[in-house]
Scaffold this motif. Structure first.
Motif, PDB file in Angstrom:
ATOM      1  N   VAL A 139       0.833  -1.206   0.000  1.00  0.00           N
ATOM      2  CA  VAL A 139       0.000   0.000   0.000  1.00  0.00           C
ATOM      3  C   VAL A 139       0.868   1.257   0.000  1.00  0.00           C
ATOM      4  N   GLY A 140       1.857   1.288   0.900  1.00  0.00           N
ATOM      5  CA  GLY A 140       2.708   2.467   0.984  1.00  0.00           C
ATOM      6  C   GLY A 140       3.571   2.669  -0.245  1.00  0.00           C
ATOM      7  N   ALA A 144       5.890  10.603  12.897  1.00  0.00           N
ATOM      8  CA  ALA A 144       4.653   9.841  12.714  1.00  0.00           C
ATOM      9  C   ALA A 144       4.696   8.541  13.506  1.00  0.00           C
ATOM     10  N   SER A 145       5.857   7.872  13.489  1.00  0.00           N
ATOM     11  CA  SER A 145       5.995   6.610  14.224  1.00  0.00           C
ATOM     12  C   SER A 145       5.851   6.832  15.725  1.00  0.00           C
ATOM     13  N   MET A 156       4.166   7.296   3.367  1.00  0.00           N
ATOM     14  CA  MET A 156       5.013   7.405   4.554  1.00  0.00           C
ATOM     15  C   MET A 156       4.266   6.942   5.801  1.00  0.00           C
ATOM     16  N   LEU A 157       3.004   7.333   5.915  1.00  0.00           N
ATOM     17  CA  LEU A 157       2.194   6.907   7.057  1.00  0.00           C
ATOM     18  C   LEU A 157       2.002   5.392   7.064  1.00  0.00           C
ATOM     19  N   GLY A 164       5.510  -0.640  10.495  1.00  0.00           N
ATOM     20  CA  GLY A 164       6.600  -0.919  11.432  1.00  0.00           C
ATOM     21  C   GLY A 164       6.116  -1.059  12.867  1.00  0.00           C
ATOM     22  N   ILE A 165       5.140  -0.244  13.244  1.00  0.00           N
ATOM     23  CA  ILE A 165       4.611  -0.295  14.611  1.00  0.00           C
ATOM     24  C   ILE A 165       3.795  -1.562  14.836  1.00  0.00           C
ATOM     25  N   LEU A 166       2.945  -1.909  13.870  1.00  0.00           N
ATOM     26  CA  LEU A 166       2.104  -3.099  14.026  1.00  0.00           C
ATOM     27  C   LEU A 166       2.935  -4.379  14.040  1.00  0.00           C
ATOM     28  N   ILE A 167       4.061  -4.384  13.309  1.00  0.00           N
ATOM     29  CA  ILE A 167       4.947  -5.549  13.339  1.00  0.00           C
ATOM     30  C   ILE A 167       5.517  -5.730  14.747  1.00  0.00           C
ATOM     31  N   LYS A 168       5.868  -4.607  15.402  1.00  0.00           N
ATOM     32  CA  LYS A 168       6.408  -4.678  16.757  1.00  0.00           C
ATOM     33  C   LYS A 168       5.377  -5.234  17.747  1.00  0.00           C
TER      34      LYS A 168
END
Length: 301
Positions: A75-76, A102-103, A156-157, A163-167
């Motif tokens: 998507v990104g 944003a992160s 970018m969002l 990256g956050i959801l993977i964590k």
């Protein structure tokens, strides 16, 4: 592989990717360029997995991780490919320079990180000012810059959210397996989107082919392997700090290799975003140190 080495690779790859995206789309549609890159990278990944005897799982939890990875990878990235037709590679990198902010904001809600301090909110405002200044001149020159701005900004969002959801996922997976699985899932997604957005190939130049091959090996396979590797060992917001360095390198590469113009607005905006990141991550420490020094000085009196 050491974490610092992987971090350096990600910096170099992300600095060259905006220019590679533009070159790889010359003579063919953006989706065609992205699809060829993902397909070849997936083949390369499966070959490496077989040689290194790394199993690529396909159970429910693994599929969930691949799907979350494709929020950024599919998507990104497809938004970035389309948006690259309307803005320069340097501007793409400048816009991605705000991904740490944003992160961090998203981590506050998804990962329950502590609330922002005053200095961090000041950094956010400073970064937004830098973004507005960077794009103000370009937007006045062409209305299509609005579309490029929105597409790349949304891309970018998506990378930040991914990256956050993977964590958040508890399942521990080998970075190579995660790379191969994510690329394998991305390939049919790009193929399906190509049926609607077009897969035209007008003419292929040597530079276009070289850019696709570079993005295949470094931008997709090695780049995402190192990205998932450092994401496994570092906080998502710390990984996003890579973009503090990439704008300067990306702008320089765009000027030298692509003949892109460097406007004063772009330079000022990039510097403000770098200052914003410095304030965001080290502002609290500087304020605390200044308070300690002031206290010490008062005691001495």
């Amino acid at each position: 592989m050491s974490v610092p080495a992987a971090y350096l690779v990600v910096i170099l790859v992300w600095s060259t990717t905006p220019l590679g995206v533009q070159w790889s789309s010359q003579g063919l549609s953006p989706v065609a360029g992205a699809l060829s890159r993902m397909f070849l990278a997936a083949l390369l990944g499966w070959t490496a997995a077989r040689l290194l005897k790394v199993a690529v799982p396909w159970h429910r939890q693994a599929l969930k991780i691949y799907a979350v990875s494709n929020i950024g990878l599919f998507v990104g990235l497809i938004c970035v490919y389309i948006g690259a037709s309307y803005i320069s590679s340097g501007m793409i990198s400048v816009l991605f320079g705000l991904s740490p902010i944003a992160s961090a904001i998203l981590s506050r809600y998804f990962l329950r990180e502590p609330p922002f301090s005053v200095s961090r909110w000041m950094a956010v405002l400073l970064g937004l000012c830098g973004l507005v200044i960077s794009f103000s001149q370009s937007v006045m020159l062409t209305g299509n810059s609005y579309l490029g701005f929105l597409l790349v900004g949304f891309g970018m969002l998506c990378f930040s959210i991914s990256g956050i959801l993977i964590k958040r996922e508890p399942f521990d997976m080998h970075p190579l397996a995660q790379t191969v699985g994510s690329l394998t899932l991305a390939t049919p997604l790009y193929a399906i989107s190509g049926l609607f957005l077009g897969l035209e190939v007008e003419s292929l130049t040597l530079r276009t082919v070289a850019a696709i091959l570079y993005l295949t090996v470094f931008g997709s396979f090695i780049g995402f392997f190192c990205y998932f590797y450092i994401l496994k060992h570092m906080r998502a917001s710390s990984v996003a700090l890579v973009t503090m360095v990439t704008p300067v390198l990306a702008i320089s590469l765009g000027v030298y290799f692509n003949g892109e113009a460097v406007t004063p607005n772009l330079v000022i905006g990039a510097l403000l975003i770098c200052a914003c990141l410095l304030l965001f991550y080290w502002g609290d420490k500087l304020v605390a140190r200044a308070a300690v020094d002031t206290r010490s000085a008062n005691l001495e009196k």
